[in-house]
Scaffold this active site. Structure first.
Site, short mmCIF file in Angstrom:
data_model
loop_
_atom_site.label_atom_id
_atom_site.label_comp_id
_atom_site.label_asym_id
_atom_site.label_seq_id
_atom_site.Cartn_x
_atom_site.Cartn_y
_atom_site.Cartn_z
N ASP A 49 -10.70 -0.97 -31.11
CA ASP A 49 -10.44 -2.39 -31.33
C ASP A 49 -8.97 -2.71 -31.56
OD1 ASP A 49 -13.00 -3.38 -30.89
OD2 ASP A 49 -13.65 -2.74 -32.88
N ASP B 61 -17.85 -3.95 -25.46
CA ASP B 61 -16.82 -4.76 -26.11
C ASP B 61 -15.41 -4.29 -25.74
OD1 ASP B 61 -19.26 -4.19 -27.42
OD2 ASP B 61 -18.61 -5.09 -29.28
#
Ligand code: GLY
Length: 381
Positions: free
Chosen positions: A105, A166
């Site tokens: 992330d 993601d």
């Protein structure tokens, strides 16, 4: 606030809903303004009773509020939206320095806190930090399997190694550097994601277990969806937007095809009011809670995708994105909740954590979609 300085989308003509989008954007900017001095080294994540509690900079979501400040600054030209930029950069520098909860992330984190700021103001410190983050993200690349490991320490073995859909939004940080090695890693990861995470009918797995010994995928698993074989709405939205972005940087036609086909799946699964349920298992006949954030991400994905397809296909995508955003802005904002400091309600993190609440990435992508609808936006991704 002096109001929004507008640059209408070139060629878009007199768009019927511009006034509405501008009002919605104004509301989102006002909410962004509310806690400017509170979210400086601690950031909103998922609300409780529609109020955010600032969380220290260790979650995957710390950059969405700084990203909203950048959008607000861009739309209004008001310096107050960037007045805490040095302290925010201090926080993001410390996170890299101390390697606080480092996962794939890094892309979300440093694109919206640093690349955005660099693009808007030329801030060199932000530029350096974004490049350091990209180098750290590249450390998560698995050469043999051609993928970026999502979570956990590098060097751990099966079954703790996963790729997740993601991550498609983490790749732009690597592409942005212009470093050929990083660009190749991003493109290779996108190919691996296409191979394993996208099913033959263009629905998506949330995650896929990888065997680092062989570099091969083992099986699809969900983490936040309803079931391993179901389609988690936000995951499908990450696929649409993420593959459109990978196409933007690589011009690989396979990525464009996946973005278009995954978009069709999403469109087929939109309920009557165009705001998705959190998993495509649920329908208007068999409803559950929504995930407004998935709708906002999907709208951004369609608006990006519209740039790369025929005029007719683009008009259809823009029209559907508008339907989603109109519905969100008419029925799913916190307008009726005076105390809330979120923008959109009925977001969802996990089914049993943060369901039916404001989620800061939903607020960010809703704002991004509105900005995309009212101007020709030079994206941060
Ligand atoms: N990237 C984590 C999520 O979408 O919940």
């Amino acid at each position: 606030m002096n109001g929004i300085k507008m640059t209408f989308r070139p060629g878009a003509g007199a768009r019927a809903n511009q006034e509405h989008y501008l009002r919605a954007l104004q509301e989102a900017i006002q909410i962004t303004e509310k806690n400017l001095d509170l979210y400086v080294d601690a950031f909103p994540h998922v609300s409780r009773d529609h109020k955010y509690q600032p969380e220290e900079n260790r979650l995957w979501t710390a950059s969405f509020y700084p990203g909203m400040c950048c959008l607000a600054y861009e739309m209004t030209g008001e310096p107050k939206f960037l007045k805490n930029q040095d302290k925010i950069l201090d926080s993001f520098e410390q996170r890299l320095q101390n390697r606080v909860h480092i996962t794939h992330d890094l892309g979300f984190l440093y694109t919206l806190s640093c690349v955005s700021l660099y693009k808007l103001t030329g801030n060199q410190r932000a530029y350096q930090l974004a490049n350091r983050a990209a180098a750290m993200l590249a450390e998560r690349y698995h050469e043999k399997g051609s993928y970026i490991q999502a979570w956990g320490e590098m060097g751990i073995g099966y079954p703790d190694v996963k790729i997740i859909i993601d991550c498609m939004l983490n790749l732009p940080l690597l592409y942005w550097t212009g470093n050929e090695t990083y660009e190749n890693m991003a493109e290779n990861h996108a190919k691996t994601a296409a191979r394993y995470l996208i099913r033959s009918d263009y629905t998506s797995y949330h995650t896929y277990l990888m065997d680092p010994e062989t570099g091969k995928g083992v099986c699809g698993k969900t983490h936040q969806g309803y079931a391993d074989e179901s389609t988690w709405a936000r995951g499908q939205a990450w696929a649409v937007y993420g593959f459109a972005l990978s196409y933007r940087y690589t011009v690989n036609p396979e990525f464009l095809k996946i973005a278009e086909k995954t978009a069709e799946v999403f469109i087929r699964n939109l309920p009557a009011d165009s705001v998705p349920y959190w998993d495509f298992t649920f329908t208007d006949e068999n409803p559950d809670i929504r995930d407004t954030s998935a709708g906002a991400i999907f709208a951004c994905g369609l608006l990006e995708l519209a740039k790369y397809v025929s005029r007719e296909a683009a008009a259809r995508y823009v029209n559907i994105a508008e339907r989603v955003i109109l519905s969100l802005s008419q029925s799913y904002t916190t307008r009726d909740l005076a105390d809330s400091d979120g923008v959109l309600k009925e977001g969802m993190y996990h089914r049993d954590d943060g369901a039916g609440e404001c989620v800061i990435w939903g607020d960010y992508f809703y704002m991004e979609a509105l900005v995309r609808l009212v101007k020709d936006w030079d994206l941060y991704w």
